[in-house]
Motif scaffolding. Structure first.
Motif, mmCIF file in Angstrom:
data_model
loop_
_atom_site.group_PDB
_atom_site.id
_atom_site.type_symbol
_atom_site.label_atom_id
_atom_site.label_comp_id
_atom_site.label_asym_id
_atom_site.label_seq_id
_atom_site.Cartn_x
_atom_site.Cartn_y
_atom_site.Cartn_z
ATOM 1 N N MET A 198 28.389 44.817 33.322
ATOM 2 C CA MET A 198 27.764 44.992 34.629
ATOM 3 C C MET A 198 26.302 45.309 34.337
ATOM 4 S SD MET A 198 29.286 46.848 37.790
ATOM 5 C CE MET A 198 29.087 46.530 39.380
ATOM 6 N N TRP A 199 25.260 44.454 34.826
ATOM 7 C CA TRP A 199 23.929 44.704 34.751
ATOM 8 C C TRP A 199 23.718 45.970 35.497
ATOM 9 C CZ3 TRP A 199 23.929 42.671 30.508
ATOM 10 C CH2 TRP A 199 24.369 41.247 29.993
ATOM 11 N N ARG A 200 22.376 46.572 34.987
ATOM 12 C CA ARG A 200 21.963 47.973 35.708
ATOM 13 C C ARG A 200 21.758 47.729 37.371
ATOM 14 N NH1 ARG A 200 16.511 50.204 33.839
ATOM 15 N NH2 ARG A 200 15.658 47.966 34.734
ATOM 16 N N GLY A 201 21.339 46.707 37.598
ATOM 17 C CA GLY A 201 21.183 46.425 39.347
ATOM 18 C C GLY A 201 22.664 46.590 39.962
ATOM 19 N N SER A 202 23.343 45.982 39.482
ATOM 20 C CA SER A 202 24.684 46.052 40.289
ATOM 21 C C SER A 202 25.416 47.480 39.824
ATOM 22 C CB SER A 202 25.662 45.043 39.268
ATOM 23 O OG SER A 202 25.120 43.719 39.658
ATOM 24 N N VAL A 203 25.248 48.060 38.705
ATOM 25 C CA VAL A 203 25.716 49.283 38.437
ATOM 26 C C VAL A 203 25.357 50.349 39.453
ATOM 27 C CG1 VAL A 203 25.807 51.462 37.079
ATOM 28 C CG2 VAL A 203 26.078 49.103 36.193
ATOM 29 N N GLN A 204 23.990 50.322 39.994
ATOM 30 C CA GLN A 204 23.411 51.191 41.007
ATOM 31 C C GLN A 204 24.071 50.922 42.504
ATOM 32 O OE1 GLN A 204 19.165 50.166 40.741
ATOM 33 N NE2 GLN A 204 18.979 51.374 38.707
ATOM 34 N N ARG A 205 24.457 49.838 42.580
ATOM 35 C CA ARG A 205 25.363 49.448 43.818
ATOM 36 C C ARG A 205 26.767 50.070 43.818
ATOM 37 N NH1 ARG A 205 22.367 44.734 43.136
ATOM 38 N NH2 ARG A 205 24.042 43.512 42.898
ATOM 39 N N LEU A 206 27.366 50.474 42.774
ATOM 40 C CA LEU A 206 28.716 51.127 42.989
ATOM 41 C C LEU A 206 28.719 51.991 43.713
ATOM 42 C CD1 LEU A 206 29.810 51.016 39.032
ATOM 43 C CD2 LEU A 206 30.481 49.544 41.084
ATOM 44 N N GLY A 207 30.096 52.080 44.349
ATOM 45 C CA GLY A 207 30.144 53.177 45.511
ATOM 46 C C GLY A 207 31.087 54.341 44.818
ATOM 47 N N PHE A 208 31.488 54.189 43.401
ATOM 48 C CA PHE A 208 32.197 55.166 42.816
ATOM 49 C C PHE A 208 31.815 55.282 41.273
ATOM 50 C CE2 PHE A 208 34.320 51.225 41.975
ATOM 51 C CZ PHE A 208 34.850 51.332 40.560
ATOM 52 N N GLN A 209 32.333 56.220 40.640
ATOM 53 C CA GLN A 209 31.933 56.566 39.224
ATOM 54 C C GLN A 209 33.101 55.837 38.438
ATOM 55 O OE1 GLN A 209 29.099 58.033 38.412
ATOM 56 N NE2 GLN A 209 29.431 57.852 35.790
ATOM 57 N N PRO A 210 32.721 54.794 37.803
ATOM 58 C CA PRO A 210 33.942 53.975 36.841
ATOM 59 C C PRO A 210 34.498 54.938 35.836
ATOM 60 C CG PRO A 210 31.919 52.604 36.992
ATOM 61 C CD PRO A 210 31.393 53.899 37.672
ATOM 62 N N ALA A 211 35.811 54.971 35.503
ATOM 63 C CA ALA A 211 36.260 55.762 34.604
ATOM 64 C C ALA A 211 37.463 55.153 33.871
ATOM 65 C CB ALA A 211 36.719 57.173 35.122
ATOM 66 N N ASP A 212 37.887 55.446 32.835
ATOM 67 C CA ASP A 212 39.099 54.808 32.187
ATOM 68 C C ASP A 212 40.303 55.304 32.880
ATOM 69 O OD1 ASP A 212 37.368 54.254 30.122
ATOM 70 O OD2 ASP A 212 38.036 55.316 28.514
ATOM 71 N N GLY A 213 41.085 54.175 33.092
ATOM 72 C CA GLY A 213 42.417 54.268 33.637
ATOM 73 C C GLY A 213 42.372 53.963 35.123
ATOM 74 N N VAL A 214 41.209 53.551 35.719
ATOM 75 C CA VAL A 214 41.103 53.367 37.168
ATOM 76 C C VAL A 214 41.506 52.015 37.102
ATOM 77 C CG1 VAL A 214 39.781 53.285 39.546
ATOM 78 C CG2 VAL A 214 39.451 55.214 37.540
ATOM 79 N N GLU A 215 42.352 51.539 38.199
ATOM 80 C CA GLU A 215 42.556 50.052 38.563
ATOM 81 C C GLU A 215 41.474 49.508 39.557
ATOM 82 O OE1 GLU A 215 46.407 47.268 39.589
ATOM 83 O OE2 GLU A 215 46.459 49.357 40.061
ATOM 84 N N VAL A 216 40.809 48.373 39.101
ATOM 85 C CA VAL A 216 39.837 47.885 40.020
ATOM 86 C C VAL A 216 39.921 46.550 40.231
ATOM 87 C CG1 VAL A 216 38.031 49.759 39.284
ATOM 88 C CG2 VAL A 216 38.387 47.427 38.080
ATOM 89 N N ILE A 217 39.182 45.998 41.208
ATOM 90 C CA ILE A 217 39.309 44.492 41.474
ATOM 91 C C ILE A 217 37.731 44.074 41.078
ATOM 92 C CG2 ILE A 217 39.358 42.543 43.161
ATOM 93 C CD1 ILE A 217 41.587 43.922 44.269
ATOM 94 N N ALA A 218 37.284 43.386 40.053
ATOM 95 C CA ALA A 218 35.983 43.063 39.805
ATOM 96 C C ALA A 218 35.868 41.489 40.179
ATOM 97 C CB ALA A 218 36.035 43.148 38.601
ATOM 98 N N THR A 219 34.568 41.251 40.492
ATOM 99 C CA THR A 219 33.935 40.182 41.086
ATOM 100 C C THR A 219 33.079 39.757 40.205
ATOM 101 O OG1 THR A 219 34.910 40.572 43.412
ATOM 102 C CG2 THR A 219 33.369 38.542 43.185
ATOM 103 N N GLY A 220 33.005 38.442 39.678
ATOM 104 C CA GLY A 220 31.894 37.924 39.124
ATOM 105 C C GLY A 220 32.281 36.449 38.152
ATOM 106 N N LYS A 221 31.698 36.226 37.122
ATOM 107 C CA LYS A 221 31.684 35.058 36.811
ATOM 108 C C LYS A 221 32.069 35.108 35.155
ATOM 109 C CE LYS A 221 26.854 34.238 35.588
ATOM 110 N NZ LYS A 221 25.845 33.282 35.484
ATOM 111 N N LEU A 222 32.821 34.202 34.502
ATOM 112 C CA LEU A 222 33.047 34.071 33.004
ATOM 113 C C LEU A 222 32.066 33.551 32.291
ATOM 114 C CD1 LEU A 222 36.852 33.464 32.763
ATOM 115 C CD2 LEU A 222 35.733 35.594 32.827
ATOM 116 N N THR A 223 31.869 33.793 31.224
ATOM 117 C CA THR A 223 30.927 33.512 30.366
ATOM 118 C C THR A 223 31.248 33.637 28.798
ATOM 119 O OG1 THR A 223 28.464 33.199 29.851
ATOM 120 C CG2 THR A 223 29.240 35.399 30.254
#
Length: 490
Positions: free
Chosen positions: A80-105
């Motif tokens: 996750m690039w820095r610009g997207s990280v700054q828009r996060l509404g929570f602090q990511p941590a190990d063990g948290v279940e999330v839904i990620a939106t993006g593209k595969l490369t």
């Protein structure tokens, strides 16, 4: 099933690879194959949403976020690039279940694929609560929620700082309640209370109040209220962010947390020095009721007056009781007054008796003082004086004895006179400082000597001895005027 790589089509494998005319499968380089795979994956999976548990979360110095998404059967690397990280509404941590939106490369450097995350959200309220509990446990382990670090709220603050939205009902309720109870100076730091960037603004406001100088142009608050109205856990999430909790815990001003309704609880409540169930309750905690204070002061003043009056009355009663027990002044002085009169009368009688005795004694002695007696005594003393005569032989004898003593002292003086030998031809030798030179060796060691004769002094310069003896020189004859001509001694 026949393999597409059978020997019939390409011939038997040989030692050297060869290109045949019309071959529709030319050999690709690794970079070309990697680029083909990258375009294929990005075209096919240009927009995906995946659900998984975070693992290996790591924030690089550049601000980018690297992580892995996993479930029971697979694992997917993500960035996750820095610009997207700054828009996060929570602090990511190990063990948290999330839904990620993006593209595969693909990442050709490691021959693997990954997801470039543009947006990441917590997967449901249960996962959000799990993240909340993990963050709470981690911050509690650091001691940010300890009761020992809680500070008392000032009883009557002069300035109150409020961190909240400037347009909501919360600030109006707080100002109205403060105005009703005890009007004070209120500083409002406007912030977002939910949504992207709300947590950072709240933390900056708390730190801003804490950093105000005590004697600056803007008055420094004595108390800070962090307030927000009710809402869901997602609406209140900004007050669960770690940056807000650390800002409240590190604030040098006592903080009251008034976030949500009475049943709502955020991490900011645990970090604050006092938790209020509602913003209105926070205003009630901040200041007392002015009318009640005035009434209390009036009651205290009345009690003080009554206490003073009671003390004065009791003291007056005790004084009166003790005064009644004291005897009258005339009774205390009656015996002394009577004794004074008695002594005065006795003194007068004693003086008269003493005067009579002195007069009688004077009369007795006055009878003995007759002129005839005085004249007879005077004649007797005159006769005694005439009998005492000064005989000259006695005086002459005493004078002779004294003269002999004087002559003896004079002879002794002449014999001890240091200048007497000079009259017999001796010479006194001294150095430049006036010290006496007694030996020849001492004389040779001086630059100049002084010879003292009976009739004067002569300065000479000592000379070393000559090997041949010299004839004796005639004695110096005194020159006219008392000086002698003698240039050298040795």
């Amino acid at each position: 099933m026949t393999s597409p790589f059978a020997d019939d089509d390409y011939g038997a494998p040989g030692l050297l690879a060869s290109e045949t005319a019309g071959d529709n499968a030319p050999a690709l380089s690794i970079s070309e194959l990697s680029q083909l795979l990258k375009r294929t994956v990005e075209d096919r999976f240009g927009f995906v949403r995946v659900r998984g548990e975070l693992s290996g979360v790591k924030r690089a110095a550049s601000g980018h976020l690297y992580l892995s998404l996993k479930d029971d059967g697979a694992r997917l690397d993500g960035v996750m690039w820095r610009g997207s990280v700054q828009r996060l509404g929570f602090q990511p941590a190990d063990g948290v279940e999330v839904i990620a939106t993006g593209k595969l490369t693909t990442y050709p450097g490691r021959s693997n694929y990954q997801i470039v995350i543009e947006r990441m959200e917590v997967a449901g309220e249960g996962a959000l609560l799990a993240l909340l509990e993990k963050t709470k446990a981690r911050l509690a382990a650091e001691g940010l929620f300890d009761s020992e670090r809680k500070r008392p709220i000032p009883y009557l603050p002069r300035v109150i700082g409020v961190v909240t939205s400037p347009t909501g009902a919360v600030i109006r309720d707080i100002l109205h309640r403060l105005r009703d109870r005890f009007p004070v100076h209120v500083l409002v730091w406007p912030v977002l209370v939910q949504g992207q960037g709300a947590g950072a603004q709240v933390a900056a406001a708390v730190r801003g109040f804490s950093d105000l100088a005590a004697d600056g142009a803007i008055p420094r608050p004595d108390l800070v209220i962090v307030a927000r109205g009710g809402g869901s856990i997602e609406d209140l999430w900004a007050f669960n962010e770690e940056v807000v909790v650390r800002a409240i815990a590190g604030c040098t001003i006592p903080v009251i947390s008034a976030v949500g309704h009475e049943t709502d609880t955020t991490l900011a409540d645990f970090a604050a020095d006092r938790r209020a169930p509602t913003p209105t309750a926070a205003a009630e905690m901040a200041v007392p009721v002015r009318a009640e204070l005035i009434a209390s002061l009036a009651e205290f003043e009345a009690r003080r007056q009554r206490a003073i009056g009671r003390q004065v009355a009791q003291a007056r009663e005790r004084l009166d009781a003790r005064a009644r027990r004291l005897p009258q002044p005339q009774a205390l002085l009656a015996a002394q007054a009577q004794r004074l009169d008695d002594l005065g009368d006795r003194l007068r009688r004693s003086l008269g008796h003493r005067t009579e005795l002195a007069a009688a004694q004077l009369a007795r002695h006055a009878g003995a003082l007759r002129p005839g007696l005085l004249d007879a005594r005077l004649r007797r003393e005159g006769e005694r004086l005439s009998a005492l005569r000064l005989r000259p032989e006695l005086l002459l004898q005493r004078i002779g004895v004294a003269r002999q003593r004087v002559d003896a002292l004079d002879r002794l003086r002449r014999s001890l006179d240091p200048d007497a030998p000079l009259l017999r031809g001796y010479v006194l030798v001294t150095d430049a400082t006036g010290g006496v030179v007694k030996t020849r060796a001492d004389a040779v060691g001086h630059a100049a000597l002084m010879l003292k004769f009976a009739d004067g002094k002569l300065a000479v310069v000592p000379q070393p001895d000559d090997p041949a003896p010299r004839p004796a020189r005639p004695r110096a004859t005194p020159a006219p005027g008392g000086s002698t001509t003698q240039p050298k001694l040795l």
